[in-house]
Design a protein around this motif. Structure first.
Motif, PDB file in Angstrom:
ATOM      1  N   ARG A  54       0.840  -1.211   0.000  1.00 26.11           N
ATOM      2  CA  ARG A  54       0.000   0.000   0.000  1.00 26.11           C
ATOM      3  C   ARG A  54       0.868   1.251   0.000  1.00 26.11           C
ATOM      4  NH1 ARG A  54      -3.211  -2.826   3.818  1.00 26.11           N
ATOM      5  NH2 ARG A  54      -2.208  -1.811   5.574  1.00 26.11           N
ATOM      6  N   ALA A  55       1.896   1.232   0.874  1.00 26.35           N
ATOM      7  CA  ALA A  55       2.765   2.402   0.995  1.00 26.35           C
ATOM      8  C   ALA A  55       3.531   2.648  -0.307  1.00 26.35           C
ATOM      9  CB  ALA A  55       3.734   2.215   2.156  1.00 26.35           C
ATOM     10  N   LEU A  56       4.004   1.579  -0.939  1.00 28.07           N
ATOM     11  CA  LEU A  56       4.764   1.738  -2.188  1.00 28.07           C
ATOM     12  C   LEU A  56       3.890   2.341  -3.282  1.00 28.07           C
ATOM     13  CD1 LEU A  56       6.931  -1.518  -2.507  1.00 28.07           C
ATOM     14  CD2 LEU A  56       7.656   0.789  -1.880  1.00 28.07           C
ATOM     15  N   ILE A  57       2.656   1.846  -3.378  1.00 31.33           N
ATOM     16  CA  ILE A  57       1.750   2.343  -4.412  1.00 31.33           C
ATOM     17  C   ILE A  57       1.411   3.810  -4.146  1.00 31.33           C
ATOM     18  CG2 ILE A  57      -0.598   2.122  -5.346  1.00 31.33           C
ATOM     19  CD1 ILE A  57      -0.280  -0.902  -5.085  1.00 31.33           C
ATOM     20  N   ARG A  58       1.169   4.124  -2.879  1.00 28.99           N
ATOM     21  CA  ARG A  58       0.887   5.516  -2.511  1.00 28.99           C
ATOM     22  C   ARG A  58       2.052   6.421  -2.863  1.00 28.99           C
ATOM     23  NH1 ARG A  58      -0.539   3.918   2.809  1.00 28.99           N
ATOM     24  NH2 ARG A  58       1.325   4.954   3.582  1.00 28.99           N
ATOM     25  N   ARG A  59       3.244   5.996  -2.457  1.00 28.16           N
ATOM     26  CA  ARG A  59       4.422   6.826  -2.672  1.00 28.16           C
ATOM     27  C   ARG A  59       4.668   7.058  -4.154  1.00 28.16           C
ATOM     28  NH1 ARG A  59       8.790   3.872   0.311  1.00 28.16           N
ATOM     29  NH2 ARG A  59       7.341   3.387   1.984  1.00 28.16           N
ATOM     30  N   SER A  60       4.473   6.006  -4.951  1.00 25.79           N
ATOM     31  CA  SER A  60       4.730   6.186  -6.377  1.00 25.79           C
ATOM     32  C   SER A  60       3.684   7.108  -6.995  1.00 25.79           C
ATOM     33  CB  SER A  60       4.822   4.848  -7.114  1.00 25.79           C
ATOM     34  OG  SER A  60       3.563   4.266  -7.239  1.00 25.79           O
ATOM     35  N   ALA A  61       2.541   7.273  -6.317  1.00 22.42           N
ATOM     36  CA  ALA A  61       1.523   8.207  -6.792  1.00 22.42           C
ATOM     37  C   ALA A  61       1.661   9.564  -6.108  1.00 22.42           C
ATOM     38  CB  ALA A  61       0.126   7.637  -6.545  1.00 22.42           C
ATOM     39  N   GLY A  62       2.634   9.692  -5.200  1.00 23.43           N
ATOM     40  CA  GLY A  62       2.841  10.964  -4.503  1.00 23.43           C
ATOM     41  C   GLY A  62       1.786  11.250  -3.449  1.00 23.43           C
ATOM     42  N   ILE A  63       1.197  10.187  -2.885  1.00 22.93           N
ATOM     43  CA  ILE A  63       0.159  10.369  -1.866  1.00 22.93           C
ATOM     44  C   ILE A  63       0.737   9.953  -0.509  1.00 22.93           C
ATOM     45  CG2 ILE A  63      -2.073   9.494  -1.067  1.00 22.93           C
ATOM     46  CD1 ILE A  63      -2.772   9.216  -4.093  1.00 22.93           C
ATOM     47  N   ALA A  64       0.582  10.828   0.490  1.00 20.68           N
ATOM     48  CA  ALA A  64       1.253  10.588   1.775  1.00 20.68           C
ATOM     49  C   ALA A  64       0.420   9.758   2.739  1.00 20.68           C
ATOM     50  CB  ALA A  64       1.609  11.928   2.423  1.00 20.68           C
ATOM     51  N   SER A  65      -0.897   9.884   2.677  1.00 23.88           N
ATOM     52  CA  SER A  65      -1.744   9.243   3.684  1.00 23.88           C
ATOM     53  C   SER A  65      -2.409   7.988   3.121  1.00 23.88           C
ATOM     54  CB  SER A  65      -2.813  10.250   4.123  1.00 23.88           C
ATOM     55  OG  SER A  65      -3.974   9.585   4.539  1.00 23.88           O
ATOM     56  N   HIS A  94      -5.529   7.562  -7.523  1.00 20.08           N
ATOM     57  CA  HIS A  94      -4.069   7.532  -7.382  1.00 20.08           C
ATOM     58  C   HIS A  94      -3.381   8.283  -8.528  1.00 20.08           C
ATOM     59  CE1 HIS A  94      -4.483   4.358  -4.284  1.00 20.08           C
ATOM     60  NE2 HIS A  94      -3.252   4.668  -3.948  1.00 20.08           N
ATOM     61  N   HIS A  95      -4.121   8.562  -9.568  1.00 17.29           N
ATOM     62  CA  HIS A  95      -3.530   9.261 -10.723  1.00 17.29           C
ATOM     63  C   HIS A  95      -4.300  10.542 -11.023  1.00 17.29           C
ATOM     64  CE1 HIS A  95      -2.141   5.079 -11.069  1.00 17.29           C
ATOM     65  NE2 HIS A  95      -1.058   5.608 -11.580  1.00 17.29           N
TER      66      HIS A  95
END
Ligand code: CA
Length: 223
Positions: free
Chosen positions: A113-124, A163-164
């Protein structure tokens, strides 16, 4: 969101497939290095879980090859315990994170979850868009606090667009990220899912960009 699992231990592979599928992801799997390398090279994934010790081609070599070929998807390595040199080699080869075996499946899920968020630039782990809130941890969507019941297809579609944010996503891209490789892919079904989502959410969130695809405006840009 579509995930690739490359793990030669059949039981562990099955366990990961089950957990990720339950969490709402579409999952492809490979049991050896060559197949895993090929899939990651040819199919678009939102994240990859990659074992290091694999038959035919080891995980580090696979990763080096992908990165050399410009494949940028987030990669979570599975490493053996006490092999610190493997972890160093893996990170140097372009891994984004690693988990040491044996692990709890929940930890893998959280890291993915964290990796997908980070690659989308989402922190929470919760994405807010106006009155809508998408909880990536519980795969839950609410509007004004009320839970909206979505099918797994609908959830994945909404999650991918969120996410995009700000980008126009073509139907082809959606099909590639919402279905596994064995699914009979028909981009017309995307239209049906979008229609159902709009009806359920009762929000003007998914925009049709004629001839190009769909977009959710970036929250900062949305009026
Ligand atoms: Ca192995």
């Amino acid at each position: 969101m579509r995930i690739l699992i490359v793990e030669d231990d059949k039981d562990l592979n099955a366990q990961l497939v089950e957990a990720l599928t339950d969490a709402g992801y579409v999952v492809d799997k490979a049991y050896d290095g060559e197949e895993g390398h090929f899939l990651g090279d040819t199919e678009p994934y939102d994240a990859v879980i990659l074992d290091i010790g694999l038959p035919l081609m080891d995980g580090i070599s696979i990763l080096e090859n992908w990165r050399r070929d410009g494949r940028k998807m987030p990669v979570l390595l599975l490493t053996a315990r006490d092999r610190w040199s493997e972890k160093v080699a893996g990170i140097d080869a372009g891994a984004d994170d690693y988990v040491t075996k044996p692990f709890h499946v929940e930890e893998v899920l959280a890291r993915i979850r964290a990796l997908i968020r980070r690659s989308a630039g989402i922190a929470s782990s919760e994405i807010e868009w106006g009155a809508l809130r998408l909880d990536t941890k519980q795969s839950k969507v609410t509007v004004d606090g009320a839970v909206i019941k979505l099918t797994s297809h609908e959830f994945r579609l909404l999650s991918y667009l969120l996410h995009h944010q700000g980008k126009v996503i073509s139907r082809t891209e959606l099909v590639e990220h919402l279905y596994d490789q064995d699914f009979d892919r028909d981009s017309n079904t995307i239209e049906v899912f979008v229609g159902r989502l709009r009806k359920k959410l009762k929000l003007d969130i998914i925009e049709t960009v004629r001839g190009m695809g769909y977009r959710i405006q970036a929250m900062n840009d949305a009026a």
